[in-house]
Structure formats: C-alpha cells, structure tokens
Write a protein that holds these residues in place. Structure first.
Motif, PDB file in Angstrom:
ATOM      1  N   THR A  69      38.827  18.498  38.860  1.00  0.00           N
ATOM      2  CA  THR A  69      38.209  19.823  38.718  1.00  0.00           C
ATOM      3  C   THR A  69      37.402  20.243  39.941  1.00  0.00           C
ATOM      4  O   THR A  69      36.862  21.341  39.963  1.00  0.00           O
ATOM      5  N   LEU A  70      37.336  19.367  40.935  1.00  0.00           N
ATOM      6  CA  LEU A  70      36.526  19.676  42.121  1.00  0.00           C
ATOM      7  C   LEU A  70      36.966  20.962  42.790  1.00  0.00           C
ATOM      8  O   LEU A  70      36.136  21.768  43.240  1.00  0.00           O
ATOM      9  N   VAL A  71      38.276  21.171  42.849  1.00  0.00           N
ATOM     10  CA  VAL A  71      38.783  22.333  43.588  1.00  0.00           C
ATOM     11  C   VAL A  71      38.630  23.630  42.801  1.00  0.00           C
ATOM     12  O   VAL A  71      38.892  24.709  43.352  1.00  0.00           O
ATOM     13  N   ALA A  72      38.219  23.543  41.520  1.00  0.00           N
ATOM     14  CA  ALA A  72      38.114  24.768  40.717  1.00  0.00           C
ATOM     15  C   ALA A  72      37.169  25.774  41.364  1.00  0.00           C
ATOM     16  O   ALA A  72      37.463  26.978  41.420  1.00  0.00           O
ATOM     17  N   THR A  73      36.007  25.302  41.853  1.00  0.00           N
ATOM     18  CA  THR A  73      35.065  26.208  42.511  1.00  0.00           C
ATOM     19  C   THR A  73      35.344  26.334  44.006  1.00  0.00           C
ATOM     20  O   THR A  73      34.757  27.188  44.668  1.00  0.00           O
ATOM     21  N   LEU A  74      36.242  25.496  44.537  1.00  0.00           N
ATOM     22  CA  LEU A  74      36.578  25.573  45.954  1.00  0.00           C
ATOM     23  C   LEU A  74      37.772  26.470  46.216  1.00  0.00           C
ATOM     24  O   LEU A  74      38.047  26.814  47.378  1.00  0.00           O
ATOM     25  N   LEU A  75      38.508  26.839  45.162  1.00  0.00           N
ATOM     26  CA  LEU A  75      39.733  27.621  45.351  1.00  0.00           C
ATOM     27  C   LEU A  75      39.515  28.911  46.144  1.00  0.00           C
ATOM     28  O   LEU A  75      40.243  29.175  47.110  1.00  0.00           O
ATOM     29  N   PRO A  76      38.522  29.748  45.775  1.00  0.00           N
ATOM     30  CA  PRO A  76      38.344  30.975  46.557  1.00  0.00           C
ATOM     31  C   PRO A  76      38.009  30.697  48.019  1.00  0.00           C
ATOM     32  O   PRO A  76      38.507  31.385  48.918  1.00  0.00           O
ATOM     33  N   THR A  77      37.179  29.683  48.272  1.00  0.00           N
ATOM     34  CA  THR A  77      36.778  29.372  49.644  1.00  0.00           C
ATOM     35  C   THR A  77      37.950  28.843  50.462  1.00  0.00           C
ATOM     36  O   THR A  77      38.218  29.309  51.579  1.00  0.00           O
ATOM     37  N   ILE A  78      38.678  27.866  49.919  1.00  0.00           N
ATOM     38  CA  ILE A  78      39.788  27.257  50.648  1.00  0.00           C
ATOM     39  C   ILE A  78      40.916  28.264  50.856  1.00  0.00           C
ATOM     40  O   ILE A  78      41.442  28.410  51.969  1.00  0.00           O
ATOM     41  N   SER A  79      41.305  28.949  49.781  1.00  0.00           N
ATOM     42  CA  SER A  79      42.432  29.876  49.893  1.00  0.00           C
ATOM     43  C   SER A  79      42.104  31.052  50.791  1.00  0.00           C
ATOM     44  O   SER A  79      42.986  31.570  51.492  1.00  0.00           O
ATOM     45  N   SER A  80      40.863  31.475  50.806  1.00  0.00           N
ATOM     46  CA  SER A  80      40.481  32.571  51.700  1.00  0.00           C
ATOM     47  C   SER A  80      40.484  32.116  53.156  1.00  0.00           C
ATOM     48  O   SER A  80      40.868  32.863  54.052  1.00  0.00           O
ATOM     49  N   GLU A  81      40.075  30.863  53.419  1.00  0.00           N
ATOM     50  CA  GLU A  81      40.089  30.350  54.790  1.00  0.00           C
ATOM     51  C   GLU A  81      41.505  30.266  55.334  1.00  0.00           C
ATOM     52  O   GLU A  81      41.757  30.593  56.495  1.00  0.00           O
ATOM     53  N   PHE A  82      42.444  29.821  54.474  1.00  0.00           N
ATOM     54  CA  PHE A  82      43.837  29.697  54.910  1.00  0.00           C
ATOM     55  C   PHE A  82      44.672  30.942  54.587  1.00  0.00           C
ATOM     56  O   PHE A  82      45.872  30.962  54.863  1.00  0.00           O
ATOM     57  N   GLN A  83      44.059  31.947  53.937  1.00  0.00           N
ATOM     58  CA  GLN A  83      44.758  33.166  53.528  1.00  0.00           C
ATOM     59  C   GLN A  83      45.972  32.843  52.641  1.00  0.00           C
ATOM     60  O   GLN A  83      47.059  33.389  52.814  1.00  0.00           O
ATOM     61  N   ARG A  84      45.782  31.943  51.699  1.00  0.00           N
ATOM     62  CA  ARG A  84      46.871  31.524  50.807  1.00  0.00           C
ATOM     63  C   ARG A  84      46.387  31.509  49.357  1.00  0.00           C
ATOM     64  O   ARG A  84      46.626  30.557  48.632  1.00  0.00           O
ATOM     65  N   MET A 338      36.114  30.893  38.108  1.00  0.00           N
ATOM     66  CA  MET A 338      36.617  32.091  38.787  1.00  0.00           C
ATOM     67  C   MET A 338      36.098  33.360  38.117  1.00  0.00           C
ATOM     68  O   MET A 338      35.890  34.384  38.784  1.00  0.00           O
ATOM     69  N   TRP A 339      35.871  33.312  36.801  1.00  0.00           N
ATOM     70  CA  TRP A 339      35.365  34.491  36.099  1.00  0.00           C
ATOM     71  C   TRP A 339      34.011  34.914  36.677  1.00  0.00           C
ATOM     72  O   TRP A 339      33.760  36.106  36.901  1.00  0.00           O
ATOM     73  N   PHE A 340      33.145  33.962  36.963  1.00  0.00           N
ATOM     74  CA  PHE A 340      31.818  34.280  37.499  1.00  0.00           C
ATOM     75  C   PHE A 340      31.889  34.720  38.957  1.00  0.00           C
ATOM     76  O   PHE A 340      31.099  35.557  39.395  1.00  0.00           O
ATOM     77  N   GLN A 341      32.855  34.184  39.712  1.00  0.00           N
ATOM     78  CA  GLN A 341      32.961  34.538  41.122  1.00  0.00           C
ATOM     79  C   GLN A 341      33.621  35.886  41.344  1.00  0.00           C
ATOM     80  O   GLN A 341      33.317  36.570  42.329  1.00  0.00           O
ATOM     81  N   THR A 342      34.536  36.292  40.472  1.00  0.00           N
ATOM     82  CA  THR A 342      35.273  37.530  40.682  1.00  0.00           C
ATOM     83  C   THR A 342      34.830  38.670  39.780  1.00  0.00           C
ATOM     84  O   THR A 342      34.960  39.838  40.155  1.00  0.00           O
ATOM     85  N   VAL A 343      34.308  38.365  38.602  1.00  0.00           N
ATOM     86  CA  VAL A 343      33.863  39.413  37.682  1.00  0.00           C
ATOM     87  C   VAL A 343      32.374  39.684  37.855  1.00  0.00           C
ATOM     88  O   VAL A 343      31.948  40.843  37.945  1.00  0.00           O
ATOM     89  N   LEU A 344      31.570  38.610  37.940  1.00  0.00           N
ATOM     90  CA  LEU A 344      30.129  38.791  38.159  1.00  0.00           C
ATOM     91  C   LEU A 344      29.744  38.693  39.628  1.00  0.00           C
ATOM     92  O   LEU A 344      28.586  38.962  39.980  1.00  0.00           O
ATOM     93  N   LEU A 345      30.676  38.274  40.496  1.00  0.00           N
ATOM     94  CA  LEU A 345      30.457  38.183  41.954  1.00  0.00           C
ATOM     95  C   LEU A 345      29.317  37.214  42.297  1.00  0.00           C
ATOM     96  O   LEU A 345      28.503  37.465  43.180  1.00  0.00           O
ATOM     97  N   THR A 346      29.248  36.083  41.595  1.00  0.00           N
ATOM     98  CA  THR A 346      28.250  35.064  41.921  1.00  0.00           C
ATOM     99  C   THR A 346      28.782  34.153  43.026  1.00  0.00           C
ATOM    100  O   THR A 346      29.957  34.202  43.388  1.00  0.00           O
ATOM    101  N   SER A 347      27.908  33.312  43.567  1.00  0.00           N
ATOM    102  CA  SER A 347      28.325  32.341  44.586  1.00  0.00           C
ATOM    103  C   SER A 347      29.059  31.181  43.931  1.00  0.00           C
ATOM    104  O   SER A 347      29.039  31.012  42.707  1.00  0.00           O
ATOM    105  N   ALA A 348      29.701  30.350  44.772  1.00  0.00           N
ATOM    106  CA  ALA A 348      30.436  29.201  44.249  1.00  0.00           C
ATOM    107  C   ALA A 348      29.503  28.216  43.558  1.00  0.00           C
ATOM    108  O   ALA A 348      29.854  27.623  42.532  1.00  0.00           O
TER     109      ALA A 348
END
Length: 627
Positions: A69-84, A338-348
């Motif tokens: 589950t480590l990558v669950a909160t890292l997904l937006p950061t990692i995928s945005s860095e690699f644009q994937r 992801m709900w908190f990061q994209t709907v409420l726009l909170t930090s990771a």
C-alpha cells in the motif's frame, strides 16, 4: 578411581541422558559426546529462540505489507513526475501480480529449501526489489522493480505463516497468528501515511530506500535463530526440483498478466476494442487460463492449485471469501487516499494520515480475533457477528462528500479494517482446522493464491472502473474546444487538478468524486458477497487438551508422534499452557497419507510414501531449517 563425594552429581552427563517409556533412565545417545548437539524440533526450541524467529519473520511481513500500500499515496507524485498517470495502477498491480503468482510456490519451497532458506530467499528478493524502486529512473524500470519486490513479498507472508504453524498448536496458533496479523496490518495500514509523509519531506524515492536496514535485520534474525528441524526424508536436489509446478506458475502468470494488460490498454490507455493489442491480450488471457486449469488437473506433479482441495467445501468457500475480501480491501486501500488528494485537494501526507485509523482498527481486529479464538476455541460466531462490519465500512466510505463531517471522513473506514482483519484471521484458522496436519503448507499456499488473485483484481478492476467512469464524467462536463487535450492531462496527472482555473477545477473534482464512488460501491458489493459465501462454513472445536487414547488395535498413523512433537516445551505466548504447544490432539488429525491410501494419484506437495510426512527436503540445501 576415587570415591564419589557429596559434592559430585548423582547422575553424570545428565543433560545427555533421556528417559524412556517403561524405564528409569537410558544410556547416553550414540552421538559422540564432543559433537555439536542435534537440532531441535519446532516445539523443542527455547522461548528466546522462538522470539528471535518471530522477530525476523514479522519484520519481513511488516515491510512486505507496507509495500503493498506504500504507493497508494505516492501514485500522484510518481505518475506526475514521469507523466504516466494512466499507467499508475501498474505500480500496484505489478507487485500484486508477482505476489499472486509466486506465493503458492513458497509452500513447496519451504519443503525443498527448508523454512529458513525459503524465508531468506523471499526477504532477499523483496529487499532487492525495494532497492531498485528507490533507484528507478523511469516508470518502466519502477514497474519491473515492483514486480521483483512482489516475488519476495508474497513469500514472506507464506513462509511466516508456515513457520508460525510449526511452532504452535492449532488453538494457540489463532493467538500467534493474531499477533502476526498486527504486524501485517500495521504495515498495510501505515504504508499510505508513511509514504505520504516521506514523500512530502524527502521525496518518494526515500520511501523505498529507508526500508533497507530493516530488511537486513530480518535476514540476520532468521540466520541466527531459525535452525529447528521438522521430520522429513532426504531427497536428491534434482528430484525435488522436478516436482515444482513450473507450468502452472507460468500459465497463471500469463493468464493474470494478460488480463491486466487488457484492462490497462482498454480502460487506462483508452484503446478501442478493435485495437489488435486489446484483442490479443484478452485472447491470451483466456488461453493461459484454460492451460492453467488443464495443467493443474492432469499434468502438474505438484499442482500450485492442489486439486484435492477444490473437492472440499471449506477450502473452496475460504478461497472465495479470501478473493472477495482482498478485492474489497485493495480497491479501497489504493483509491481512498486519492479521494482526499483529488476531491479535497489535500497533500499526500494528509491523505495518508486518513488511512491511519484504518490501520489501527486492523491491528485491534487481528488481536481481538486471535484472543477470542484462543479463549473460546471457536471461530464461526466471531465471523458471523463481525463479518458484516466491512460492508458497513465500505458503505460509509462510498457516501463521503466534500461537506461530510470530520468524524465521517476520519472514522468511516474503521469498520472496514476491523471487520476484514477479523474475517481473514478466522478464515485462516478455519482452513487450517479442516486440513490434514501434513497439508498445512499446501493449504496455506492455496488460501494465499485466492487472496493474491483478489488483490490483483481489486486494483486492476477498480482502476478500470475508475478510469472509465472518470473519462465519461469529464467528457460530459467539459465541452471546451481543447476538451480532448484537457481531459487527457487531467487523467494523466492528478496534481494537474489543483492547477486548473476554478470553474474547470470544480468539474474535475466532481468527476473524480463520481469515479471514486463507483469504485467504493463495487467494493461494498464484493465484501457483502464474501459474507454470504462464508455462511455455510461449519464451526469446529480448536482443541488443545489431550484426548482419550484410542483403543488398542485402532491406532492411526498420527498416534506415534515424533520426539520433536511430543516433547513438552516452554510456552512462548504469555499465559499459554504447555499442553497447548505440545498438542497430542492435533497430532491425531488425519493426514493426506491416510486420506489417499490405496488411491492411484499424482503425488501431492506434502507426501510421497508411508515413510515420511514431509519428503521434499534436501539436506544439502538445508532440510527444514538445518544449518
């Protein structure tokens, strides 16, 4: 020779003498007095040694659970860095695919390489994969590294369960596995918060690199302490290796992998149904699935999916429950932050902290279930009462809104974690209680296989549902001239939502909310079906007290326990009587050998002949746990 004095011991070399039935004492064993002492059985080891073993295997399970589950909160950061961002689900599914495919093999490897060898192989692979994740330079390398880590992560779970089963009776095992589940649950629950905090402070790579010292500690603990020996007959290495189900493992990998490729191309990659790659991946998935079933039923010498378990009600129902529960768990674990990061726009880090109450509930649930089974010797009533909690939790998660009160947003997920931990704990004990004693390893692998497939399905299927719903909602709400490019950017980078103008941001946030709600509702349906599937599972007494001796002439193969099984040991769980660890009643459980006596069939993974219960051991590799 001088006369003895009152200071001389009455019995010389007392530690080397043994008491035999019907006699006062026996002569010293035939081993040379100067040689090293023989290795002890799993019930003969000291409390200190047992704690050392548990420390090593539980550190490994904690890390492996955290990495799921480590990558669950890292997904937006990692995928945005690699644009994937559209490939982000592969960071979860690649790990879980490897776990699903290779986990069943460790039940065999525990007999081939020994408990210590199999566990250390799993820890080494998990550590190398984690290190490669921290050093990855692109998304493709990171996905491969996650797959490598999953090859070891699944093995850490299976070997830990088997080793714990060696050292405890079926009743005490409930409490021991409950404590083990605390580490498992803490890792799974803390993966999100730890990943988010480290990502915000040091960068996402350090979330992987900081784990390396703990992997080293786990390896060293098992090297120092895991040296007990289980009964077995030595086999040549080549004969043992021939009995591993390579065909079943490869076809299972092909079936699940091809299905993941299909889901990724069709729903995450937005490829049409007419695309040749979409059609090919779907067709290959079906072909590999059929090949897997044929190999398991007719050709595999040691089937990954043991056919005899598919003919029994309890293992099948436990497998179905494990699949559906894991599906629900991982769908919510990966998309809840992801709900908190994209709907409420909170930090990771804040999104990860919202998972923390769930991890605490999982730990409490595991301990509670283990304690209740240990005290009552039952598991069905616990399951009936608390097994509905995951459905309640999933419904609460699916009804979250931006304006929901803080209690709902922070505590709504708690029934899910508590209930699922109770379910998984009781189902493991139910499975082991209904299996012959020499089928523990293959039975554990059987249950883990269904759980692994459910984990992969939970992430892959929910990702397909989410991406399909998100694309539909975005196209319905956004109709600007550059809508296609805008929608593509929103789907490929979750961080892009926070950078949009207020009107577009509102539409994007609402679209994410609808897509995530579809995932949560699907998870709720899955856990409800799991509850229904568990209802027919019968209860069984988890006895630990000795039963009456069978009449003369009615002996079975389990009435002559080995010395390692019959010798009393010091209990290693506080408050556990000695009789619960050296369990005569458990030794009289039927064996695979007895079940299949007189039948012409392929050899199963835990027996070959009447000469031995566990005959897949190679002394040069390490027996069960030999040096």
């Amino acid at each position: 020779m001088s006369e003895p004095t009152e200071r001389d011991p009455l019995i010389q070399n007392a530690q080397l003498q043994q008491t035999l039935p019907g006699s006062a004492t026996a002569p010293p064993p035939t081993e040379e007095l100067g040689s090293s002492p023989k290795h002890l059985g799993p019930l003969e080891i000291s409390r200190t040694t047992r704690y050392g073993i548990l420390a090593g295997i539980w550190i490994a399970t904690f890390l492996s659970s955290m990495n799921t589950t480590l990558v669950a909160t890292l997904l937006p950061t990692i995928s945005s860095e690699f644009q994937r961002s559209h490939q982000a689900s592969w960071l979860g599914t690649s790990y879980l695919l490897a776990t699903c495919t290779f986990t069943p093999l460790y039940g065999r490897l525990c007999n081939v390489m020994g408990r210590r060898g199999a566990n250390q192989l799993a820890v080494a692979l998990a550590g190398l994969g984690t290190l490669a994740c921290g050093l990855s330079g692109n998304m493709e390398m990171l996905i491969v590294a996650r797959f490598l880590g999953g090859m070891g992560g699944g093995g850490a779970f299976t070997t830990s369960t088997i080793i714990t089963s060696d050292m405890y009776s079926i009743r005490s095992r409930g409490l021991a596995q409950g404590i083990a589940s605390v580490f498992n649950s803490l890792g799974m629950g803390l993966g999100g918060p730890i990943g988010g905090l480290i990502s915000d402070w040091l960068g996402w790579r350090w979330a992987f690199l900081l784990q390396m010292p703990l992997f080293l500690f786990s390896f060293l603990f098992t090297s120092w302490h895991l040296h007990y020996v289980t009964p077995g007959k030595i086999k040549r290495k080549i004969d043992v290796l021939k009995r591993i189900d390579y065909g079943g493992s490869l076809t299972l990998l092909g079936a699940v992998g091809s299905c993941l490729v299909f889901l990724s191309l069709r729903y995450n990659g937005e490829q049409p149904w007419s695309d040749p790659l979409v059609i090919t991946s779907l067709a290959l998935s079906v072909v590999f699935a059929v090949a897997f079933v044929v190999i398991e039923l007719y050709f595999a010498p040691e089937p990954v999916l043991a056919p005899f378990l598919l003919k029994q009600k309890v293992p099948v129902l436990v497998g179905i429950s494990n699949f559906l529960v894991a599906n629900c768990n991982f769908a919510i674990q990966y998309f809840y932050p992801m709900w908190f990061q994209t709907v409420l726009l909170t930090s990771a880090s804040v999104a990860g902290l919202h998972v923390l109450p769930n991890s605490m509930a999982v730990s409490v649930g595991s301990l509670f279930a283990g304690w209740m089974m240990h005290k009552t010797g039952k598991y069905k009533m616990i399951n009936l009462i608390f097994g509905i909690c995951p459905f309640i939790g999933a419904v609460l998660v699916s009804t979250m809104r931006e304006d929901s009160n803080p209690v709902h947003q922070w505590i709504g997920i708690v029934p899910l974690g508590f209930g699922n931990s109770v379910v998984l704990q009781t189902m493991l004990i139910a499975l082991l209680a209904h299996l012959p004693r020499d089928a523990m390893a293959v039975g554990t692998g059987f249950g883990q296989l269904f759980r692994g497939v459910g984990q992969v399905g939970g992430v892959a299927i929910s990702s397909a549902i989410f991406q399909s719903s998100l694309d539909r909602e975005l196209r319905r709400r956004i109709d600007t001239p550059d809508a296609d490019e805008l929608i593509k950017n929103i789907r490929h980078s979750a961080r892009f939502v926070a950078e949009l103008p207020p009107d577009l941001q509102r539409k994007a946030r609402d679209s994410y909310a609808v897509g995530l709600r579809a995932v949560f509702i699907t998870a709720a349906c899955s856990t409800l079906l799991a509850y229904i599937a568990r209802l027919p599972i019968p209860d069984k007494d988890l006895e630990h007290s000795p039963r009456k001796q069978a009449p003369s002439g009615a002996q079975n193969d389990s009435q002559a326990p080995t010395p390692s099984q019959s010798k009393p040991v010091t209990p290693s769980i506080p408050g556990t009587p000695v009789s619960e660890l050296a369990n005569p009643a458990e030794l009289r459980r039927p064996t695979l050998q007895a079940m299949h006596a007189g039948k012409r069939s392929r050899r199963l993974s835990t027996y070959e002949s009447a000469d031995s219960v566990m005959d897949m051991e190679d002394d040069r590799i390490g027996g069960s746990a030999r040096r």
